[in-house]
Design a protein around this motif. Sequence first.
Motif, PDB file in Angstrom:
ATOM      1  N   ARG A   1      52.253  24.539  39.339  1.00 11.55           N
ATOM      2  CA  ARG A   1      53.202  25.648  39.497  1.00 11.55           C
ATOM      3  C   ARG A   1      54.622  25.183  39.802  1.00 11.55           C
ATOM      4  O   ARG A   1      55.254  25.650  40.755  1.00 11.55           O
ATOM      5  N   TRP A   2      55.158  24.300  38.986  1.00 14.77           N
ATOM      6  CA  TRP A   2      56.535  23.875  39.194  1.00 14.77           C
ATOM      7  C   TRP A   2      57.504  25.053  39.149  1.00 14.77           C
ATOM      8  O   TRP A   2      58.383  25.155  40.018  1.00 14.77           O
ATOM      9  N   PRO A   3      57.393  25.976  38.174  1.00 19.45           N
ATOM     10  CA  PRO A   3      58.302  27.134  38.202  1.00 19.45           C
ATOM     11  C   PRO A   3      58.140  27.964  39.467  1.00 19.45           C
ATOM     12  O   PRO A   3      59.130  28.488  40.001  1.00 19.45           O
ATOM     13  N   GLY A   4      56.903  28.090  39.950  1.00 13.83           N
ATOM     14  CA  GLY A   4      56.682  28.855  41.177  1.00 13.83           C
ATOM     15  C   GLY A   4      57.357  28.217  42.371  1.00 13.83           C
ATOM     16  O   GLY A   4      57.908  28.907  43.236  1.00 13.83           O
ATOM     17  N   VAL A   5      57.321  26.881  42.435  1.00 20.09           N
ATOM     18  CA  VAL A   5      58.007  26.185  43.532  1.00 20.09           C
ATOM     19  C   VAL A   5      59.503  26.474  43.482  1.00 20.09           C
ATOM     20  O   VAL A   5      60.132  26.786  44.509  1.00 20.09           O
ATOM     21  N   ALA A   6      60.088  26.378  42.294  1.00 20.37           N
ATOM     22  CA  ALA A   6      61.523  26.644  42.158  1.00 20.37           C
ATOM     23  C   ALA A   6      61.861  28.071  42.574  1.00 20.37           C
ATOM     24  O   ALA A   6      62.874  28.319  43.247  1.00 20.37           O
TER      25      ALA A   6
ATOM     26  N   ALA B   1      62.247  20.815  41.509  1.00 17.61           N
ATOM     27  CA  ALA B   1      62.044  22.255  41.729  1.00 17.61           C
ATOM     28  C   ALA B   1      63.032  22.784  42.762  1.00 17.61           C
ATOM     29  O   ALA B   1      63.593  23.881  42.605  1.00 17.61           O
ATOM     30  N   ALA B   2      63.251  22.000  43.833  1.00 18.79           N
ATOM     31  CA  ALA B   2      64.212  22.434  44.854  1.00 18.79           C
ATOM     32  C   ALA B   2      65.614  22.520  44.268  1.00 18.79           C
ATOM     33  O   ALA B   2      66.360  23.480  44.533  1.00 18.79           O
ATOM     34  N   GLY B   3      65.985  21.524  43.472  1.00 18.30           N
ATOM     35  CA  GLY B   3      67.307  21.571  42.848  1.00 18.30           C
ATOM     36  C   GLY B   3      67.465  22.754  41.917  1.00 18.30           C
ATOM     37  O   GLY B   3      68.511  23.413  41.896  1.00 18.30           O
ATOM     38  N   THR B   4      66.416  23.057  41.149  1.00  9.75           N
ATOM     39  CA  THR B   4      66.468  24.209  40.249  1.00  9.75           C
ATOM     40  C   THR B   4      66.563  25.510  41.040  1.00  9.75           C
ATOM     41  O   THR B   4      67.331  26.418  40.681  1.00  9.75           O
TER      42      THR B   4
ATOM     43  N   MET C   1      67.365  28.354  32.173  1.00  6.83           N
ATOM     44  CA  MET C   1      66.932  27.674  30.958  1.00  6.83           C
ATOM     45  C   MET C   1      65.815  26.680  31.272  1.00  6.83           C
ATOM     46  O   MET C   1      64.825  26.572  30.532  1.00  6.83           O
ATOM     47  N   ALA C   2      65.963  25.939  32.369  1.00  7.75           N
ATOM     48  CA  ALA C   2      64.931  24.976  32.753  1.00  7.75           C
ATOM     49  C   ALA C   2      63.625  25.680  33.089  1.00  7.75           C
ATOM     50  O   ALA C   2      62.542  25.230  32.690  1.00  7.75           O
ATOM     51  N   LEU C   3      63.720  26.786  33.813  1.00  8.22           N
ATOM     52  CA  LEU C   3      62.510  27.538  34.157  1.00  8.22           C
ATOM     53  C   LEU C   3      61.842  28.093  32.908  1.00  8.22           C
ATOM     54  O   LEU C   3      60.610  28.059  32.768  1.00  8.22           O
ATOM     55  N   THR C   4      62.638  28.632  32.008  1.00 11.15           N
ATOM     56  CA  THR C   4      62.091  29.192  30.768  1.00 11.15           C
ATOM     57  C   THR C   4      61.402  28.109  29.941  1.00 11.15           C
ATOM     58  O   THR C   4      60.289  28.304  29.430  1.00 11.15           O
ATOM     59  N   ALA C   5      62.056  26.952  29.820  1.00 11.31           N
ATOM     60  CA  ALA C   5      61.475  25.860  29.044  1.00 11.31           C
ATOM     61  C   ALA C   5      60.179  25.374  29.674  1.00 11.31           C
ATOM     62  O   ALA C   5      59.185  25.124  28.976  1.00 11.31           O
ATOM     63  N   SER C   6      60.172  25.242  30.994  1.00 11.68           N
ATOM     64  CA  SER C   6      58.961  24.778  31.679  1.00 11.68           C
ATOM     65  C   SER C   6      57.811  25.763  31.514  1.00 11.68           C
ATOM     66  O   SER C   6      56.673  25.378  31.243  1.00 11.68           O
TER      67      SER C   6
END
Length: 821
Positions: free
Chosen positions: A204-209, A258-261, A806-811
């Motif tokens: 869940r990388w997007p969830g962390v962000a 994820a924190a940076g995003t 964009m990064a979240l969408t791509a991931s």
Amino acid sequence: MGTLAPEPTTVDARPPAPARLPAPRRSGPFRGPLLALLLTSAAFCTAWVARGTFPFGATGRAVNDQANQYVPFHRGLWDLVHGQAAGDMLFTWRGGFGQQFLSDYHTYLGNPFSWLAVLVPRAHVDLAVFAITPITMGTAAALMTVYLGRLHPGPWWQRGVLGAAYGLCGWALSDGSYIPMWLWGLVALPMLGIAVEWCLEGRRWPGVALLVALAWFGNFYTAMMATMAACVLLAIRMATRDMTGAQRLRALWRAATAAGTGLLLTLPLLLPSFLSSGAAQPTRAAAFDPVRIEIFLAGMLPATHLWGGRPRLYVASLGLILAGAFVFNTRIARRTRLVWGAATLLVAASFQFPPTQYVWHGLAVPNGNPYREAFVFSGMLVITAWLALAHRPRPLHLAAVASLLVAATFALRRTDDFGGWTWPAVLGGGALSLLALVLLRLGEKRRYLIPVAATLMIGTVFAESTVAAASADARRARERWAKPIATSNRSIGNHFEAVREVNGWPAYRTDSGAPQTSYNDALALRAEGPQYYSSYLPEVTYRALAPLGYGFKNDGRTFFGADNPVLDAIFSIGARVRPGTAPDTWTASKFPAPPLVTVRTGPYTSPHPADSVYARQENVLGATVYQVPRVTRGGTATEQRYAARCTPGSEAYWSSPALYGTLRAGGTEKRLEDRMTGVTPLGAVPASGKVDVTVSTRTRGADAGNHPLGCLDRPALAKAVRHLTTTGATSVRTGGHTIEATLPPGAAGTAVLAMTDIPGWRCSAPVRSFHGLVSLPLTPGTTKVSCTFTPKGLTPGLAGAALALMALTASTATTLRRRRA
């Protein structure tokens, strides 16, 4: 009630982990968080009932900035959502003669539960603000319950009780309970803890962000502390889990990216707030001075409320006893006990060490209570308490820790401001908690004892926390700065209606007058006067308003009104509200005022002494309207007498920002509060022309200055107002963060806009500062001028957020594609 967890040998005893670590099993996914939420909210509200506090009694609820900032800002949010605001999310025309609003929103309204205020009638916004506290504390408790389940499985009701102990920690009850946006930090800590677990599991990388973004959207100040705590949790978990070096590196990489995003997602709020803070009026924050060690330790005792800016580190006795038993529990791996124990002690020690304290506070000197990160320590206590409870602590260890708690309480009983309810909490709550834990252990063979133990644990945390909350409320109310005041009553309602009756924006401004209900009355009452209180009040606003005779405090971050017709003319104030003759009544009056945009054809310099507030007013007005007489002094240091002569029939005004005391002139008696009291009227000059003023003051070594008295020539002022009106804008239109004015034919010189030159204005001509106000040079043939306000940093902030999206969408798209494959 659930069953006890099977006895493990270590906290993290697992076979060598594969590339993707399995998530721990969770029991009771909804019941535990629901119990924590209800228990926390009920205990806090019961304390309100016990104290007879609004809305359960007549005692005022609003403490300090809750009345002066949070309720007014939530009323401003209500107006914004319901289309009744003079401004928008970027800018407000209400308060400070026009100020940025985006940074204020992020700081004071970022708690997502703040939006509950827009769902109730405006008259009940204050009640919604008060309700944010138990709701946010309950949410924090529920999320901590979820997080505890991810650290180690166990009965839902046990996690729920300890989650409530976190939601009802000393910081929440004493420091955060009246600050709705800071309370979001209490939510952010377990939320980021869950994000840490996802990083360790490689999921869940997007969830962390998104969780990081949600934490920082709420309030960046306490979110920063919670993020630092999450870094500590990440380090602890990597040190105690069976992970390879590659797995640790991958977890670090996932956490960092994820924190940076997540931070980039908040950049449209975060960057403007950062830049607004840099442009704000500076304050004189004192250097951090750690409290004595016995006071620091006393802050860990349950139900203790120390006076002033002191640490409130405690959780309920149940949590303290279990946390103490953690280090003795041999069912937990030695490495785990060592790492968690050392980390908890180091976090506590960092609160007393100035360099690390500055780090906790974002490299700034803590202003106010220097222990605002105390909830981090309480959270770690609850985590270690859960790990101890999940591994079935021995009754002997529990009894030993309870005895140590009693001994510590006895040793600290003479500490300054030792809490009156601490002994009952330690002896009563501690004894019942110990009994409940012993019954829980006996319940392994006698199952009927488990419901009894559960009832005792829930009831003890509820009762002890209720007493702690009521005690903190009562003791805090006895401090001068924290005396609760009303935020809604008949007088406030009539005041609001009186302002509405004379509203004429944007043809002219309405000043809500004095006495003020809050420091942000302009925002709360839908007025457009100078009243404004914010940590983001720009330095340029201070430098524009203070020299003109407006009162201020908080080192210039709070401004008050001034009943002065020259200032009214300068800032296009055409209506004012004053107290009526009957109690709780207000009367409104309208008078001629120039438009918001006026035209000056040439330079003007007052003939009066340049260091006089009256000369400075005339320089901005562009006309001579005062007589500034020579003043003779007499009397003593504490009973100062001043005498002067003015034209009979003129109006006398007084300014003495260095004096605190009582002023008497003729039949007039006024209270002077040094810089808080701006230019104040004394009444008409008598036929003799003599003005005698006596000031009784306790201010040592100070006097009224060289030119405290000014006598206003009303006909001259009326002539100046007519001239500014005739030559000024024929029409003015304002949008949320824009202003446009139509000028009369042949206008030439300089257009002066009645708003301070704060960073962010972009206009149809180059912006110049006119004594701190926005001004534009007029070229021949100019018939319109316009300005748009854009907060500094908003554009790059939006660009950063777009990259993050964009990064979240791509991931997310990549993950979905892999699943389909």
